[in-house]
Write an enzyme that holds these catalytic residues in place. Structure first.
Site, short mmCIF file in Angstrom:
data_model
loop_
_atom_site.label_atom_id
_atom_site.label_comp_id
_atom_site.label_asym_id
_atom_site.label_seq_id
_atom_site.Cartn_x
_atom_site.Cartn_y
_atom_site.Cartn_z
N TYR A 38 31.50 31.19 46.02
CA TYR A 38 30.81 29.91 46.23
C TYR A 38 29.36 30.17 46.66
O TYR A 38 28.42 29.63 46.07
CB TYR A 38 31.54 29.09 47.29
CG TYR A 38 30.78 27.84 47.71
CD1 TYR A 38 30.55 26.80 46.80
CD2 TYR A 38 30.30 27.70 49.02
CE1 TYR A 38 29.86 25.67 47.18
CE2 TYR A 38 29.61 26.57 49.39
CZ TYR A 38 29.40 25.55 48.48
OH TYR A 38 28.70 24.42 48.87
N LYS A 58 26.02 29.26 44.36
CA LYS A 58 25.06 28.27 44.87
C LYS A 58 23.68 28.91 45.00
O LYS A 58 22.66 28.28 44.68
CB LYS A 58 25.53 27.72 46.22
CG LYS A 58 26.76 26.84 46.15
CD LYS A 58 26.56 25.60 45.29
CE LYS A 58 25.75 24.53 45.98
NZ LYS A 58 25.68 23.29 45.17
#
Length: 263
Positions: free
Chosen positions: A135, A139
């Site tokens: 994640y 990002k």
């Protein structure tokens, strides 16, 4: 009238932003894979025809759509890259006529840099991210795409704002949490500004960098000294004050550049 596309408009953050912008008089297109109160286009952002339809007449974009931390371990890494990075690249490439692009990122990208040594970590935008999972990695990769774009862009790294038990949320709001209303406000202000780069979007905390050693060693003492009203609230609810605080997010730059004013 400025027309803005909010991706992820059926989600927690996206719907709050869409509501804020609509209330402020913006015309909003909402795109999500599932229906929602603010979603005008249902479909996958990775579809060229869906993107084209959602972007028709749009001059500004708020891109919140993503796979999030709870999906780690449940969704293949390849899907994280497809949704969080490849779809962002495709969206940026499709933004002909768009004059402003706001990307919703997360303070999670700081990752391992948030681990304290002998004091709480004071988290400004100068702290170098150290991603700890897929994640964070995706990002951060999407942030790079946005910042390298020829569009007028800004990245907002938002603090923790998802629903939690009241006593947990109350503790987090002291140093790492932010209200959804403040997140929505920040996106509206960022859209209307010409600010660029990365901005932390967090709460209005009572601490300063000189408190970091004591926050790590004896957080209640600092809270009692600097925010006695918070002690009263916690006592009234029979909630324990956090014994240690490991980081404090600093939104000073957002306050300066876009007029962010967390309440």
């Amino acid at each position: 009238m400025t027309v803005v596309l909010v991706t992820g408009s059926s989600g927690l953050v996206g719907s709050a932003i869409a509501r804020e912008l609509t209330t402020a008089g913006w015309a909003v297109h909402g795109l999500d894979t599932r229906p929602g109160d603010w979603t005008t286009h249902v479909g996958d952002l990775r579809s060229p025809s869906v993107r084209a339809s959602a972007l028709d007449g749009v001059t500004a974009v708020v891109h919140t759509a993503a796979l999030h931390a709870p999906h780690v371990g449940e969704v293949p890494a390849s899907e994280f890259w497809s949704v969080n990075v490849d779809a962002t690249a495709d969206l940026l490439a499709s933004c002909a006529g768009v004059t402003r692009f706001v990307y919703t990122s997360s303070t999670s990208v700081y990752g391992h840099a948030l681990v304290p040594q002998d004091r709480a970590v004071w988290v400004t935008e100068h702290l170098k991210p150290q991603p700890r999972d897929i994640y964070d990695e995706t990002k951060l990769a999407a942030e790079t795409l946005v910042l390298d774009s020829e569009l007028s862009t800004v990245v907002l790294r938002i603090a923790r704002c998802f629903p939690e038990p009241p006593q947990v949320q109350a503790a987090h709001r002291l140093y790492r949490g932010v209200s959804l209303d403040d997140v929505a406000q920040a996106h509206r202000l960022a859209l209307a500004s010409q600010a660029t780069g990365v901005l932390n979007i967090a709460g209005n905390y009572p601490f300063s960098p000189t408190d970091t050693v004591e926050l790590w060693n004896d957080a209640p003492a600092v809270i009692v000294r600097k925010a006695p009203d918070i002690l009263d609230t916690f006592t009234a609810h029979n909630w324990p004050l956090p014994a240690r605080i490991d980081r404090v997010y600093d939104s000073t730059l957002a306050k300066k550049l876009i007029g962010y004013s967390p309440t």
